[in-house]
Write a protein that holds these residues in place. Structure first.
Motif, PDB file in Angstrom:
ATOM      1  N   GLU A 163      33.201  47.232  33.429  1.00 16.42           N
ATOM      2  CA  GLU A 163      32.570  48.208  34.311  1.00 16.42           C
ATOM      3  C   GLU A 163      31.666  47.525  35.338  1.00 16.42           C
ATOM      4  O   GLU A 163      30.946  46.581  35.027  1.00 16.42           O
ATOM      5  CB  GLU A 163      31.743  49.195  33.491  1.00 16.42           C
ATOM      6  CG  GLU A 163      31.111  50.295  34.307  1.00 16.42           C
ATOM      7  CD  GLU A 163      30.336  51.284  33.470  1.00 16.42           C
ATOM      8  OE1 GLU A 163      29.739  52.220  34.032  1.00 16.42           O
ATOM      9  OE2 GLU A 163      30.326  51.111  32.223  1.00 16.42           O
ATOM     10  N   GLY A 164      31.724  48.005  36.565  1.00 12.39           N
ATOM     11  CA  GLY A 164      30.897  47.458  37.631  1.00 12.39           C
ATOM     12  C   GLY A 164      31.537  46.309  38.380  1.00 12.39           C
ATOM     13  O   GLY A 164      30.952  45.792  39.334  1.00 12.39           O
ATOM     14  N   SER A 165      32.738  45.898  37.968  1.00 11.89           N
ATOM     15  CA  SER A 165      33.383  44.756  38.595  1.00 11.89           C
ATOM     16  C   SER A 165      33.879  45.094  40.000  1.00 11.89           C
ATOM     17  O   SER A 165      34.091  46.255  40.350  1.00 11.89           O
ATOM     18  CB  SER A 165      34.567  44.280  37.750  1.00 11.89           C
ATOM     19  OG  SER A 165      34.140  43.775  36.506  1.00 11.89           O
ATOM     20  N   MET A 166      34.029  44.045  40.799  1.00 11.28           N
ATOM     21  CA  MET A 166      34.518  44.153  42.171  1.00 11.28           C
ATOM     22  C   MET A 166      35.584  43.089  42.379  1.00 11.28           C
ATOM     23  O   MET A 166      35.611  42.088  41.673  1.00 11.28           O
ATOM     24  CB  MET A 166      33.365  43.956  43.160  1.00 11.28           C
ATOM     25  CG  MET A 166      32.253  44.989  43.032  1.00 11.28           C
ATOM     26  SD  MET A 166      30.704  44.437  43.814  1.00 11.28           S
ATOM     27  CE  MET A 166      30.082  43.313  42.543  1.00 11.28           C
ATOM     28  N   SER A 169      46.648  54.936  36.301  1.00 17.33           N
ATOM     29  CA  SER A 169      47.621  54.106  36.996  1.00 17.33           C
ATOM     30  C   SER A 169      48.349  53.246  36.001  1.00 17.33           C
ATOM     31  O   SER A 169      47.771  52.782  35.025  1.00 17.33           O
ATOM     32  CB  SER A 169      46.906  53.217  38.032  1.00 17.33           C
ATOM     33  OG  SER A 169      47.769  52.221  38.512  1.00 17.33           O
ATOM     34  N   PRO A 170      49.651  52.985  36.180  1.00 16.70           N
ATOM     35  CA  PRO A 170      50.376  52.080  35.297  1.00 16.70           C
ATOM     36  C   PRO A 170      49.911  50.654  35.454  1.00 16.70           C
ATOM     37  O   PRO A 170      50.320  49.780  34.714  1.00 16.70           O
ATOM     38  CB  PRO A 170      51.833  52.240  35.741  1.00 16.70           C
ATOM     39  CG  PRO A 170      51.742  52.649  37.177  1.00 16.70           C
ATOM     40  CD  PRO A 170      50.521  53.517  37.247  1.00 16.70           C
ATOM     41  N   LEU A 171      49.008  50.403  36.408  1.00 20.15           N
ATOM     42  CA  LEU A 171      48.547  49.045  36.642  1.00 20.15           C
ATOM     43  C   LEU A 171      47.293  48.708  35.866  1.00 20.15           C
ATOM     44  O   LEU A 171      46.789  47.597  35.942  1.00 20.15           O
ATOM     45  CB  LEU A 171      48.258  48.851  38.142  1.00 20.15           C
ATOM     46  CG  LEU A 171      49.414  49.138  39.090  1.00 20.15           C
ATOM     47  CD1 LEU A 171      48.991  48.863  40.519  1.00 20.15           C
ATOM     48  CD2 LEU A 171      50.634  48.330  38.740  1.00 20.15           C
ATOM     49  N   LEU A 198      46.112  46.894  45.162  1.00 16.66           N
ATOM     50  CA  LEU A 198      46.117  45.821  44.174  1.00 16.66           C
ATOM     51  C   LEU A 198      44.698  45.497  43.723  1.00 16.66           C
ATOM     52  O   LEU A 198      44.433  45.310  42.525  1.00 16.66           O
ATOM     53  CB  LEU A 198      46.786  44.576  44.768  1.00 16.66           C
ATOM     54  CG  LEU A 198      46.824  43.322  43.883  1.00 16.66           C
ATOM     55  CD1 LEU A 198      47.524  43.614  42.568  1.00 16.66           C
ATOM     56  CD2 LEU A 198      47.505  42.187  44.626  1.00 16.66           C
ATOM     57  N   THR A 199      43.748  45.434  44.668  1.00 11.79           N
ATOM     58  CA  THR A 199      42.351  45.161  44.285  1.00 11.79           C
ATOM     59  C   THR A 199      41.782  46.308  43.458  1.00 11.79           C
ATOM     60  O   THR A 199      41.030  46.077  42.508  1.00 11.79           O
ATOM     61  CB  THR A 199      41.466  44.917  45.521  1.00 11.79           C
ATOM     62  OG1 THR A 199      41.399  46.097  46.325  1.00 11.79           O
ATOM     63  CG2 THR A 199      41.984  43.759  46.352  1.00 11.79           C
ATOM     64  N   VAL A 200      42.126  47.539  43.809  1.00 12.48           N
ATOM     65  CA  VAL A 200      41.647  48.699  43.051  1.00 12.48           C
ATOM     66  C   VAL A 200      42.199  48.661  41.630  1.00 12.48           C
ATOM     67  O   VAL A 200      41.482  48.932  40.658  1.00 12.48           O
ATOM     68  CB  VAL A 200      42.042  50.006  43.762  1.00 12.48           C
ATOM     69  CG1 VAL A 200      41.720  51.215  42.885  1.00 12.48           C
ATOM     70  CG2 VAL A 200      41.324  50.130  45.104  1.00 12.48           C
ATOM     71  N   ALA A 201      43.479  48.321  41.498  1.00 14.19           N
ATOM     72  CA  ALA A 201      44.096  48.223  40.173  1.00 14.19           C
ATOM     73  C   ALA A 201      43.457  47.099  39.360  1.00 14.19           C
ATOM     74  O   ALA A 201      43.272  47.222  38.145  1.00 14.19           O
ATOM     75  CB  ALA A 201      45.596  47.985  40.311  1.00 14.19           C
ATOM     76  N   THR A 202      43.103  46.021  40.021  1.00 14.36           N
ATOM     77  CA  THR A 202      42.444  44.914  39.335  1.00 14.36           C
ATOM     78  C   THR A 202      41.110  45.352  38.759  1.00 14.36           C
ATOM     79  O   THR A 202      40.791  45.082  37.597  1.00 14.36           O
ATOM     80  CB  THR A 202      42.235  43.736  40.301  1.00 14.36           C
ATOM     81  OG1 THR A 202      43.483  43.330  40.831  1.00 14.36           O
ATOM     82  CG2 THR A 202      41.589  42.562  39.585  1.00 14.36           C
ATOM     83  N   SER A 252      37.954  45.657  47.104  1.00  4.59           N
ATOM     84  CA  SER A 252      37.747  46.946  46.470  1.00  4.59           C
ATOM     85  C   SER A 252      36.540  47.678  47.031  1.00  4.59           C
ATOM     86  O   SER A 252      36.418  48.887  46.849  1.00  4.59           O
ATOM     87  CB  SER A 252      37.579  46.765  44.953  1.00  4.59           C
ATOM     88  OG  SER A 252      36.457  45.937  44.664  1.00  4.59           O
ATOM     89  N   ASP A 253      35.653  46.958  47.757  1.00  2.00           N
ATOM     90  CA  ASP A 253      34.428  47.564  48.263  1.00  2.00           C
ATOM     91  C   ASP A 253      33.805  46.643  49.307  1.00  2.00           C
ATOM     92  O   ASP A 253      34.212  45.486  49.465  1.00  2.00           O
ATOM     93  CB  ASP A 253      33.438  47.785  47.106  1.00  2.00           C
ATOM     94  CG  ASP A 253      33.155  46.484  46.367  1.00  2.00           C
ATOM     95  OD1 ASP A 253      32.173  45.810  46.715  1.00  2.00           O
ATOM     96  OD2 ASP A 253      33.952  46.119  45.472  1.00  2.00           O
TER      97      ASP A 253
END
Length: 247
Positions: free
Chosen positions: A44-47, A3-5, A34-38, A64-65
């Protein structure tokens, strides 16, 4: 999926974010992406969750989850936490380890039980003021170093403009049905949590964990499972295939 984000710096991030706003069909869809791009730009493992204040009430309108939603709800229920403080003060809040953080002990204790060790809350400051806040979580202690914090500040500054624009467009055009649907979805989930709490004699956190586990086992969205439970409560008790009793 690339993604470009995924790199919150320079014109690529800004242009990509605006392109995402134009490309998504719904307000809710944009915020979720937006949350997925963040998350893609975090360790790794961030939400990630996105909170806004509507009618003096803090509400997570995208995440995101499901774990992020559960941890956000701890803040709303206890009335304390880094994001709520960010919403009221406009200042960022950083927790390196929930097991030792002296602030917001009610929130930190429960967040630790849920497996969250690091927290980062950032204000989303639009042209006319604060429009919301980012809630960032990670299962590792001290997951958000100075570099991640600096990048996320740039991320938040740019994202805030897009969020503010989308909110303004929704308000001006009276096409905020997506937001109302999101709030209604949260209401259905809350009702289902109450039903499970009463039937299983468990806490709200355990009830949400049961719903999340059942939704994964049945390959259903949490909202769809919650709606099913609420719909059946007037006629029959949800069967054992709906959720498993608390062990």
């Amino acid at each position: 999926m690339s993604s470009p984000l995924t790199s919150p710096s320079g014109p690529t991030w800004s242009d990509g974010l605006l392109s995402l706003l134009v490309a998504t069909d719904t307000f809710e869809g944009f915020l979720h992406e937006l949350t997925v791009a963040t998350v893609a730009a975090l360790p790794e493992g961030s939400m990630c969750g996105l909170t806004v204040v509507r009618g003096e009430r803090a509400v997570t309108i995208a995440s995101s989850d499901d774990l992020t939603l559960a941890v956000d709800q701890i803040q709303y229920r206890t009335g304390e936490g880094p994001c709520l403080d960010t919403l009221s003060s406009g200042q960022a809040n950083h927790i390196t380890d929930t097991s030792t953080e002296p602030r917001w002990r009610s929130f930190c204790t429960e967040a630790f039980v849920h497996g969250v060790r690091s927290c980062l809350s950032l204000p989303l400051m639009g042209p006319s003021g604060q429009v919301g806040g980012y809630n960032l979580y990670n299962p590792r202690p001290d997951a958000f170093d100075d570099d991640a914090l600096a990048r996320m500040r740039v991320f938040a500054d740019t994202a805030a403009g897009a969020v503010a624009l989308s909110l303004r467009m929704a308000d001006q055009s009276k096409l905020n049905a997506d937001l109302r649907a999101t709030l209604a979805s949260r209401s259905v989930i809350d009702q289902a949590i109450g039903i499970v709490m009463a039937q299983q004699r468990c806490s709200a956190e355990d009830a949400f964990a049961l719903l999340s586990r059942a939704s994964q086992n049945r390959n259903l969205k949490v909202h769809d499972l919650a709606a099913e439970i609420v719909a059946t409560v007037g006629g029959r008790t949800p069967g054992p295939d709906t959720f498993q009793p608390h062990e």
